[in-house]
Scaffold this motif. Structure first.
Motif, PDB file in Angstrom:
ATOM      1  N   PHE A  80       0.999  -1.183   0.019  1.00  0.00           N
ATOM      2  CA  PHE A  80       0.088   0.078  -0.192  1.00  0.00           C
ATOM      3  C   PHE A  80       0.929   1.456   0.033  1.00  0.00           C
ATOM      4  O   PHE A  80       0.661   2.255  -0.745  1.00  0.00           O
ATOM      5  CB  PHE A  80      -0.749  -0.138   1.310  1.00  0.00           C
ATOM      6  N   SER A  93       2.443   1.564  -3.245  1.00  0.00           N
ATOM      7  CA  SER A  93       1.579   2.043  -4.452  1.00  0.00           C
ATOM      8  C   SER A  93       1.314   3.623  -4.557  1.00  0.00           C
ATOM      9  O   SER A  93       0.941   4.109  -5.456  1.00  0.00           O
ATOM     10  CB  SER A  93       0.424   1.357  -4.409  1.00  0.00           C
ATOM     11  N   ARG A  94       1.489   4.202  -3.287  1.00  0.00           N
ATOM     12  CA  ARG A  94       1.213   5.710  -3.149  1.00  0.00           C
ATOM     13  C   ARG A  94       2.449   6.403  -3.627  1.00  0.00           C
ATOM     14  O   ARG A  94       2.153   7.657  -3.546  1.00  0.00           O
ATOM     15  CB  ARG A  94       0.664   5.732  -1.749  1.00  0.00           C
TER      16      ARG A  94
END
Length: 68
Positions: free
Chosen positions: A62, A65-66
């Motif tokens: 997560f 992916s940011r």
């Protein structure tokens, strides 16, 4: 997040890299939990370790992916 990372001409799946990062983060965390005797309250230590790995893998993926 890209699907593959290039290491000297060899394409490696990004999820494999993030899984290795999750393992690297999980080992000292498990040692710390064992030192604090948290596993006395855990019904099944292997399932607890698996769940911990899955949560760390999700968090690493997560966060990756940011990024840019």
């Amino acid at each position: 997040m890209r699907g593959e990372l290039d290491f000297q001409g060899v394409f490696v799946p990004a999820l494999l890299v993030w899984a290795l990062v999750a393992v690297a983060l999980g080992v000292p965390l498990r040692w710390g939990l064992a030192a604090l005797h948290v596993y006395r309250w855990v019904w099944h230590p292997a399932l607890f370790d698996l769940a911990l790995f899955v949560l760390l893998w999700f968090a690493v993926t997560f966060i990756a992916s940011r990024g840019p």
